[in-house]
Design a protein around this motif. Structure first.
Motif, PDB file in Angstrom:
ATOM      1  N   ASP A   1       9.329  89.924 119.221  1.00 14.96           N
ATOM      2  CA  ASP A   1       8.427  88.782 119.268  1.00 14.96           C
ATOM      3  C   ASP A   1       7.101  89.178 119.896  1.00 14.96           C
ATOM      4  O   ASP A   1       6.110  89.253 119.211  1.00 14.96           O
ATOM      5  N   CYS A   2       7.112  89.496 121.203  1.00 15.82           N
ATOM      6  CA  CYS A   2       5.824  89.655 121.894  1.00 15.82           C
ATOM      7  C   CYS A   2       5.103  90.943 121.518  1.00 15.82           C
ATOM      8  O   CYS A   2       3.907  91.017 121.525  1.00 15.82           O
ATOM      9  N   ARG A   3       5.821  91.983 121.227  1.00 16.20           N
ATOM     10  CA  ARG A   3       5.287  93.314 120.930  1.00 16.20           C
ATOM     11  C   ARG A   3       4.423  93.840 122.068  1.00 16.20           C
ATOM     12  O   ARG A   3       3.490  94.598 121.856  1.00 16.20           O
TER      13      ARG A   3
ATOM     14  N   GLU B   1       7.434  92.374 126.943  1.00 19.03           N
ATOM     15  CA  GLU B   1       7.769  91.271 127.834  1.00 19.03           C
ATOM     16  C   GLU B   1       9.073  90.574 127.513  1.00 19.03           C
ATOM     17  O   GLU B   1       9.814  90.180 128.402  1.00 19.03           O
ATOM     18  N   CYS B   2       9.323  90.329 126.230  1.00 15.71           N
ATOM     19  CA  CYS B   2      10.325  89.324 125.866  1.00 15.71           C
ATOM     20  C   CYS B   2      11.740  89.880 125.815  1.00 15.71           C
ATOM     21  O   CYS B   2      12.705  89.152 125.997  1.00 15.71           O
ATOM     22  N   GLY B   3      11.898  91.153 125.519  1.00 16.50           N
ATOM     23  CA  GLY B   3      13.233  91.746 125.461  1.00 16.50           C
ATOM     24  C   GLY B   3      13.875  91.732 124.089  1.00 16.50           C
ATOM     25  O   GLY B   3      15.022  92.144 123.939  1.00 16.50           O
ATOM     26  N   LEU B   4      13.159  91.267 123.079  1.00 18.29           N
ATOM     27  CA  LEU B   4      13.804  91.114 121.765  1.00 18.29           C
ATOM     28  C   LEU B   4      13.902  92.402 120.954  1.00 18.29           C
ATOM     29  O   LEU B   4      14.746  92.518 120.085  1.00 18.29           O
ATOM     30  N   CYS B   5      13.046  93.356 121.212  1.00 11.62           N
ATOM     31  CA  CYS B   5      13.046  94.555 120.373  1.00 11.62           C
ATOM     32  C   CYS B   5      13.940  95.641 120.962  1.00 11.62           C
ATOM     33  O   CYS B   5      13.823  96.805 120.611  1.00 11.62           O
ATOM     34  N   GLN B   6      14.838  95.227 121.838  1.00 10.96           N
ATOM     35  CA  GLN B   6      15.675  96.195 122.542  1.00 10.96           C
ATOM     36  C   GLN B   6      16.549  97.007 121.583  1.00 10.96           C
ATOM     37  O   GLN B   6      17.104  96.468 120.644  1.00 10.96           O
TER      38      GLN B   6
ATOM     39  N   SER C   1      11.611  98.902 122.269  1.00 12.52           N
ATOM     40  CA  SER C   1      10.998  99.828 121.317  1.00 12.52           C
ATOM     41  C   SER C   1       9.536  99.516 121.012  1.00 12.52           C
ATOM     42  O   SER C   1       8.840 100.348 120.458  1.00 12.52           O
ATOM     43  N   CYS C   2       9.056  98.327 121.373  1.00 16.73           N
ATOM     44  CA  CYS C   2       7.665  98.005 121.038  1.00 16.73           C
ATOM     45  C   CYS C   2       6.689  98.789 121.895  1.00 16.73           C
ATOM     46  O   CYS C   2       5.552  99.012 121.479  1.00 16.73           O
ATOM     47  N   VAL C   3       7.099  99.166 123.106  1.00 19.31           N
ATOM     48  CA  VAL C   3       6.150  99.852 123.980  1.00 19.31           C
ATOM     49  C   VAL C   3       6.675 101.184 124.530  1.00 19.31           C
ATOM     50  O   VAL C   3       5.901 102.109 124.754  1.00 19.31           O
TER      51      VAL C   3
END
Ligand code: FES
Ligand code: FES
Ligand SMILES: [Fe+2]
Lengths: 424, 336
Positions: B268-270, B273-278, B308-310
């Protein structure tokens, strides 16, 4: 302070009311609700009248007479399988073809109403709201526990003033039990324990195990139905299985701690399935058909009633929250959800639903960040020309317009890279 | 108020671009429509072109221009940038760009007994407007601005003039480095510390804040994608379950690389922050450079998952592992 500077209007983005796919089976009613009476219901925005033929077959016709759109549900049943419009008396058979027309001796061949594909399965009457050519009964979610000798249970229907998607969200993230259902099934372990999300095709699974915990009151009692003397800790599981667009079957239960439940041996425990299927009525209202089926003490009707009423109370707590959330969404038209890690399950369901809708509308887009994709698209049309000249020398940019639509990512520029890296 | 607003995109005209420090340009934009002035702490998203591809970047709003209708940004040409800042530096007067309305993730709370603003380097762009707002309200505040050397410090003269002895410049090569413990100490009880700066600075301040037993919510910081502990390198990523393997170039995120090679990724946030791309870490040759703010220090330490986004992976040599022969880093993962 950030003021929402968007004028009130149709919201978009995650928090928006989702539309629903039409090419889908939706549970319109419990089997016992459809009989030799006329049952009008709006399903996925379509007014439909349900009834049964004298031979017992469930029928779903468009609830609007071909003649002047009077609701057929205000008419009456006639003969074996017909319905008569209550206004000028045109009669239709179960296929929606006119069989009688007032004041003329012939029957107008174009006099028809749509007859929706209907299948009765696992105690629900399922209706297909989209293209009838695509209505494949194998696509009906497998809710056999609702109707199986190895399971016992019952359930109800709730009409909820919220988008069906909010209920899917609610069921895909059971950490809310700790806060919404603290007195019955809630437990601190719920938000503390790890969960795993997987997806495949049109399904999503969220798995959570809580090992060696004190059972919450609801589960303590259930386990004691089978093991009246057991007072010890339990291993608890919640395995949430979603099938698009709107069915969630949750495999739940507890077993005496350390007796092998995580490895598959549930003989020292009790297992239930919370069956949930949500049927959109409009964009922001839905029917929530649920049942609780159990695998223990199958012959005890008193347990069936206890569980049905117990779950009913629990779901009332959800209903209150979900309707409030819907009002919150409508009262904040300029705002989006901020999605968290706990929302991963629901985010997958939303993505799958969006893909179904896109496929249906023929608007499938490349898999890109939704917001970035939109931004890039708008950007390319608005600034492509202006930037084209400027960029020729800077980047040798070519084909920007075309590529823009595929661009992904709303990465933040790294404002600090290289500066002060070792300064502190 | 920090609820997430819908982004609305509109046109803006570039009024001016000029150098305000070494590698830093001030960009003045005039949005076609601006319904409210940018609040302190806000940023805009802007459409940029990177290697001919449209992309989106975020920049803090330094302030409003003299007519109240212009937005001022400060952009540092980042050496390891993915090209967004190069695009920004190449903007010309009169050019039209696409931007969002000012978005707020870093709001200033009024009415506290005291404030400390701490900027590191280009992080100053997020705090200039806050300083102005605090001064205008007669608040009790201290404004700390640090950098390696004065020539790198955007807006430094204006800020010194504006804030007088409330301004505290910490310049490494003038012998006045930031003392993090003292910084934390100087925040009065019940007051707030606002930070924007590079990762090592933020990490040090977070640690000192926790050590001093201060209330976590009183430490406010902006999570502009972290710059990490190591310079980005290319690394290999494998997903055995899906039979996927790809190379993540140094200027592409792991999330983007996975998307490009066909993995269905959630996010989501890319921006960590949000934890969704874990993703789950199954195997690692190298060192993880965690750049998110979602996972805890202990979770970073454990290294069994990453955002994975950052976050990235660097080679054993870069990561300082003994005996490393300098081969490229590689990571084996699984995704939801
Ligand atoms: S915590 Fe989820 S809506 Fe408030
Ligand atoms: S997408 Fe939010 S942490 Fe990566
Ligand atoms: Fe609930």
């Amino acid at each position: 302070m950030s003021a929402p500077i968007q004028a009130p209007g149709t919201p978009s983005g995650h928090a928006a009311f989702r539309h629903f796919p039409l090419n889908a089976w939706y549970a319109a009613a419990w089997d016992h609700e459809v009989g030799r009476n006329l049952l009008p219901k709006t399903i996925a925005g379509k007014p439909i009248v349900f009834y049964r033929t004298t031979k017992g077959r469930a029928v779903a016709l468009a609830d609007a007479c071909w003649h002047r759109l009077a609701p057929l549900s205000m008419g009456k049943l006639r003969g074996e399988d017909e319905i008569m419009c209550g206004y000028h008396g045109i009669c239709y058979d179960a296929d929606g073809r006119a069989t009688y027309m007032p004041a003329q001796e012939t029957i107008n061949p174009s006099a028809t109403v749509h007859s929706y594909p209907v299948v009765e399965r696992h105690r629900y009457v399922w209706v297909w709201t989209g293209d009838p050519a695509l209505a494949d009964p194998d696509m009906i979610p497998d809710l056999y526990m609702n109707d199986d000798p190895n399971w016992a249970g019952d359930g109800k229907t709730i009409h909820v003033n919220c988008s069906y998607q909010l209920i899917v969200d609610n069921l895909m993230d059971l950490t809310h039990e700790q806060f919404v259902h603290g007195s019955s099934i809630g437990h601190d372990a719920l938000s503390e324990s790890d969960f795993e999300v997987t997806h495949a095709g049109n399904t999503v699974t969220v798995t959570k195990w809580m090992l060696g915990i004190d059972p919450p009151p609801f589960w303590k009692r259930n386990l004691q139905d089978r093991y009246p003397d057991y007072e010890g800790p339990v291993d608890r599981w919640q395995i949430i299985r979603y099938t698009a667009p709107s069915t969630v079957a949750i495999d739940v239960g507890v077993a005496k701690a350390g007796t092998g439940a995580p490895e598959g041996d549930r003989s020292q425990g009790v297992t239930g399935t919370v069956i949930n299927t949500m049927t959109p009525e409009t964009d922001n209202t839905c029917f929530y058909l649920w049942a609780f089926a159990r695998d223990w003490c199958l012959d005890k009707q008193v347990i069936t009633t206890r569980l049905r009423e117990g779950v009913s109370n629990v779901f009332f707590e959800d209903e209150v929250m979900l309707e409030a959330q819907q009002r919150g969404i409508e009262a904040n038209p300029g705002y989006d959800f901020y999605n968290l890690n706990i929302d991963a399950g629901s985010m997958w369901t939303r993505r799958i639903v969006q893909r179904l809708i896109d496929r249906e509308l023929g608007t499938e887009v490349e898999e890109t960040g939704e917001a970035a994709g939109n931004a890039a698209r708008e950007m390319s049309t608005l600034t492509g020309a202006a930037n084209a000249e400027e960029q020729q020398n800077a980047n040798g940019g070519t084909g920007q317009g075309a590529e823009a639509a595929e661009a992904v990512a709303r990465h933040r520029e790294q404002p600090t890279a290289g500066l002060m890296g070792r300064g502190f | 108020m920090g609820a997430t607003t819908h982004k609305r995109w509109g046109k803006a005209r570039v009024l001016d671009v000029c150098e305000v420090a070494q590698h830093v340009r001030q960009v003045v934009l005039e949005p076609e429509r601006l319904e409210a002035p940018a609040p302190p702490g806000s940023h805009i998203d802007i459409g940029v072109y990177v290697n001919g591809r449209a992309d989106v970047r975020s920049y803090s709003v330094v302030g409003m221009g003299a007519y109240g209708s212009e937005l001022i940004l400060g952009v540092q040409l980042a050496r390891q940038s993915r090209g967004g800042s190069a695009y920004m530096h190449a903007l010309r007067r009169g050019q039209v760009v696409q931007i969002t309305q000012p978005l707020q993730n870093f709001p200033l709370n009024y009415g506290k007994p005291g404030y400390v603003l701490a900027a590191g380097g280009i992080g100053i762009t997020a705090l200039v407007a806050m300083g102005k707002a605090l001064k205008a309200r007669g608040a009790n505040y201290r404004f700390v601005y640090g950098a390696r050397s004065r020539s790198l410090m955007a807006f430094v003269d204006e800020l010194a003039a504006e804030h007088g002895n409330r301004m505290d410049l910490r310049i490494d090569d003038e012998g006045a480095s930031l003392d993090v413990a003292e910084l934390v100490d100087s925040v009065p009880e019940g007051g707030e510390l606002y930070v924007c700066g590079p990762t090592p600075m933020l990490d040090a301040i977070k640690a000192a804040w926790a050590k001093a037993g201060r209330r976590p919510a009183d430490l406010r910081f902006e999570t502009f994608g972290s710059s990490g502990r190591f310079a980005p390198e290319a690394f290999a990523v494998r997903i055995p379950r899906l039979g996927l393997e790809t190379l993540v170039p140094h200027d592409v995120s792991m999330l983007e690389a996975l998307e490009a090679c066909g993995a269905d990724m959630m996010y989501d946030c890319r921006r960590g922050e949000c934890g969704l791309c874990q993703v789950k870490v199954l195997g690692l040759e190298g060192v993880i450079d965690h750049r998110d703010v979602f996972l805890s220090d202990a979770q970073h330490e454990a290294g069994d998952r990453l955002q994975s986004c950052v976050s990235r992976v660097v080679s054993p040599r870069t990561g300082g592992l003994a005996g490393a022969d300098g081969q490229q880093a590689a990571i084996t993962i699984d995704v939801p």
